[in-house]
Design a protein around this motif. Sequence first.
Motif, PDB file in Angstrom:
ATOM      1  N   UNK A 153     -33.978  16.769   3.647  1.00 46.12           N
ATOM      2  CA  UNK A 153     -33.657  17.499   4.610  1.00 46.12           C
ATOM      3  C   UNK A 153     -32.898  16.612   6.123  1.00 46.12           C
ATOM      4  N   UNK A 154     -33.167  15.431   5.420  1.00 41.73           N
ATOM      5  CA  UNK A 154     -32.657  14.276   7.148  1.00 41.73           C
ATOM      6  C   UNK A 154     -32.670  13.107   6.381  1.00 41.73           C
ATOM      7  N   UNK A 155     -32.057  12.211   6.705  1.00 40.51           N
ATOM      8  CA  UNK A 155     -31.681  10.743   6.517  1.00 40.51           C
ATOM      9  C   UNK A 155     -33.282  10.071   6.477  1.00 40.51           C
ATOM     10  N   UNK A 156     -33.572   9.314   4.970  1.00 42.29           N
ATOM     11  CA  UNK A 156     -34.805   8.527   5.537  1.00 42.29           C
ATOM     12  C   UNK A 156     -35.062   6.907   4.745  1.00 42.29           C
ATOM     13  N   UNK A 157     -35.008   5.858   5.743  1.00 41.09           N
ATOM     14  CA  UNK A 157     -34.365   4.849   5.180  1.00 41.09           C
ATOM     15  C   UNK A 157     -35.836   3.908   4.664  1.00 41.09           C
ATOM     16  N   UNK A 158     -35.312   3.713   3.576  1.00 39.91           N
ATOM     17  CA  UNK A 158     -35.872   2.118   2.234  1.00 39.91           C
ATOM     18  C   UNK A 158     -35.098   1.342   1.702  1.00 39.91           C
ATOM     19  N   UNK A 159     -35.309  -0.038   2.057  1.00 35.40           N
ATOM     20  CA  UNK A 159     -34.569  -1.154   1.034  1.00 35.40           C
ATOM     21  C   UNK A 159     -34.547  -0.711  -0.459  1.00 35.40           C
ATOM     22  N   UNK A 213     -24.440  15.406   2.901  1.00 35.03           N
ATOM     23  CA  UNK A 213     -23.274  16.197   2.306  1.00 35.03           C
ATOM     24  C   UNK A 213     -23.254  17.408   3.231  1.00 35.03           C
ATOM     25  N   UNK A 214     -25.044  18.102   4.044  1.00 31.76           N
ATOM     26  CA  UNK A 214     -24.597  18.909   4.559  1.00 31.76           C
ATOM     27  C   UNK A 214     -25.372  18.242   5.813  1.00 31.76           C
ATOM     28  N   UNK A 215     -25.612  18.957   6.942  1.00 34.64           N
ATOM     29  CA  UNK A 215     -26.917  18.886   7.702  1.00 34.64           C
ATOM     30  C   UNK A 215     -28.118  18.589   7.100  1.00 34.64           C
ATOM     31  N   UNK A 216     -28.097  19.293   6.021  1.00 30.90           N
ATOM     32  CA  UNK A 216     -30.096  19.203   5.889  1.00 30.90           C
ATOM     33  C   UNK A 216     -30.355  19.272   4.536  1.00 30.90           C
TER      34      UNK A 216
END
Length: 138
Positions: A86-92, A100-103
């Motif tokens: 539902x949102x960007x997540x950071x991981x190497x 693609x869209x807001x969620x």
Amino acid sequence: MWRCPRCGRTFAARNQTHTCRPLGDLDHHFAGKDPVVREIFDAVLGALPGPVEILSEKTRIALHVRMSFAAFVPRVHWLDGHVVLAEPLTSERFTKVETYSRHNVVHFFRLRTPTEVDEEVADWLSRAYAVGRGDHRR
């Protein structure tokens, strides 16, 4: 839920655009691949937080509840996959992230051993499962 009258697949939205063809055999995706690739996929299934429908499509294996939330492509020596969050997540460990869209943010990754299906991957799958159920829209 809407069920396509031609292929029988279920979708969250009525008349959703899709490739309308019968599902295939799951084992076909693993033919000619190292046995570890199937072990990795089975580890993914074991890390899921609940029941899913496994859709053996022509070019990928999708995991589906209300909507498809993850997909995998077995390669000869590894398993390529993505989860919809539902949102960007950071991981190497992500090889690419596309919004693609807001969620609906797709996070791509590659798994080479079953041990890589660890707590971090289980967290991705749990978050994606919630998206597949539509929990993020409530």
